[in-house]
Design an enzyme around this catalytic site. Structure first.
Site, PDB file in Angstrom:
ATOM      1  CD  GLU A 127      -3.027  -1.011   2.246  1.00 53.16           C
ATOM      2  OE1 GLU A 127      -4.068  -1.686   2.129  1.00 53.16           O
ATOM      3  OE2 GLU A 127      -2.799  -0.284   3.239  1.00 53.16           O
ATOM      4  CD  GLU A 129      -4.000  -5.578   4.010  1.00 58.54           C
ATOM      5  OE1 GLU A 129      -4.851  -4.736   4.407  1.00 58.54           O
ATOM      6  OE2 GLU A 129      -2.776  -5.407   4.132  1.00 58.54           O
TER       7      GLU A 129
END
Length: 461
Positions: A169, A368
């Protein structure tokens, strides 16, 4: 449902679960520094002990085995192996912390002994503090040091591990860490500086991939984890589908980091984002910038270094925006939300994932996805998280639609395996399949853990 070769896993990150923040030669990370400053974290909590995974990894992996988890995605603490972040000295010699490396060897070996496929993430936000003191991701040199670190990790583990991702991320690293100041290192910088962080992360990724390919002891699969705004159509008509697709890749003024476009276009397509075609150029510091290439931190040849072939795109997705031909559809009062206040939007798992595949043409892992709840131990001593089971059922039903439509989705990793330190929100939000009593460190599988275990069994037959 999904093909029997579809991979079912779970995920964690080093700072959120390990604890032992100064043990066995580990150096400080930016999260050690940030979370121990009063006012930065809810209730002034920190990750000093977290889930004590550093001492309880055997128990946690045994729980994974008992539940039939097929793969475990975890990250490595850079400063646990290289306390000051530096991999090679001026003479090219490598000095590492053996106790730190041994810890991850034990995790990898124990996973393999229990038929759990290890997925390593090299960097999940915990930059060594010593490197932050030299500028962190604002410093171009950090990208080259990261590549040395990735090279070391790949060379050491690739005899046993064939899935090694570079960065988790970059959107959150740059946005919450350097623009909004909610995450470590807690900076609130101008737009040009924040874009330089994104650029240096992309450069770090590209340099790392090149070095990893050169030293891998067997072919490794590599990519990174991306997150950002995703959209889905209100109705399955061409107008709404096209509008949602276009909105997915907009670079939004005022929230310029939370998109897949900037980082993924550079790394996956080999092109700089079109900031001249957006309102982004109106951000302070960008008024006179017509094109990304004109930004002061971009060097000749960077895009060639950044754009390296990868094997998959990892997607971290929790929610999205409903779109019709007229634009965003506001959520109705009382619409379902998570314990973090995030909207529950299952449709994003279908069309959002389709749009990413259409644009980047790479196989996809869902690295995720999960639900933050305020889980409690009931009077019967169990944790009944029916909301999480409902959430996962809805989201996976939509993901299956994308899968059946031909999107090559390789696997799904539930976030997270255990409850953990949820960054600036502290310990209140619980994402885990396993409940953690942070005082006693007792582990209690929730109802969702058994549900997920049954799902894996059914999908594997």
């Amino acid at each position: 449902m999904f093909d029997k070769n579809f991979l079912w896993g779970t995920a964690s990150s080093s700072y959120q679960i390990e604890g032992a923040f100064t043990e066995d030669g580990k150096g400080l990370s930016i999260w050690d520094t940030f979370s121990n400053k009063p006012g930065n974290i809810a209730h002034d909590e920190n990750g000093n002990k977290a889930c004590d995974h550093y001492h309880r990894y055997r128990e946690d992996i045994a729980l994974m085995k008992n539940l039939g988890i097929q793969a475990y995605r975890f990250s490595i603490s850079w400063s646990r192996i290289f306390p000051d972040g530096i991999v090679k000295d001026s003479d090219g010699n490598i000095r590492y912390n053996k106790a730190g490396l041994d810890f991850y060897d034990k995790i990898v070996n124990l996973c393999l002994e229990n038929n759990i496929k290890p997925f390593i993430t090299i960097y999940h936000w915990d930059l060594p503090q010593a490197l932050e003191d030299k500028g962190g991701w604002l410093n171009r040199e950090t990208a080259f040091i990261f590549a040395d670190y990735a090279e070391f990790i790949c060379e050491h583990f690739s005899d046993r591990v064939t899935n090694i991702a570079t960065i988790n991320e970059p959107q959150i690293i740059s946005g919450l860490g350097y623009m909004l100041g909610l995450h470590a290192p807690g900076k609130k910088l101008d737009a040009v500086s924040v874009l330089s962080v994104i650029h240096h992360l992309a450069l770090a990724h590209g340099l790392a991939v090149t070095k990893m390919r050169a030293v891998a002891k067997q072919p490794v699969k590599t990519g990174f984890s991306s997150t950002g705004d995703l959209c889905y159509p209100s109705k399955e008509c061409d107008e709404d589908i096209d509008a949602a697709r276009a909105e997915c890749f907009n670079i939004v003024k005022g929230n310029m980091t939370f998109n897949h476009t900037i980082f993924c276009d550079m790394t996956c397509l080999g092109r700089y984002p079109d900031i001249a075609g957006t309102e982004l150029h109106l951000e302070p510091g960008l008024e006179k910038i017509g094109h990304y290439e004109e930004l002061p931190f971009v060097k000749d040849g960077d895009i060639e270094l950044i754009h390296q072939p990868i094997d998959y795109l990892g997607i971290n997705v929790y929610n999205g925006h409903e779109i019709n031909a007229a634009g965003h559809i506001n959520k109705k009062p009382g619409s379902p939300r998570t314990a973090l206040g995030w909207p529950v939007t299952p449709g994003v798992m279908n069309y959002g994932i389709r749009y990413l595949y259409e644009r980047y043409n790479l196989p996809i892992y869902i690295f995720e996805d999960g639900l933050a709840c305020n889980d409690i131990i009931s009077l019967d001593g169990k944790v009944h998280d029916s909301n999480r089971i409902d959430f996962l059922t809805r989201y996976l039903t939509e993901l299956e639609k994308a899968y059946k439509a031909g999107v090559p989705i390789l696997g799904y990793f539930h976030w997270s395996f255990t409850d953990n330190f949820e960054w600036h929100s502290g310990y209140d939000p619980r994402f885990g399949l396993i409940y953690v009593d942070y005082e006693t460190q007792q582990r209690i599988p929730k109802d969702s853990a058994y549900w997920y275990s049954d799902l894996i069994k059914k999908s594997s037959n």
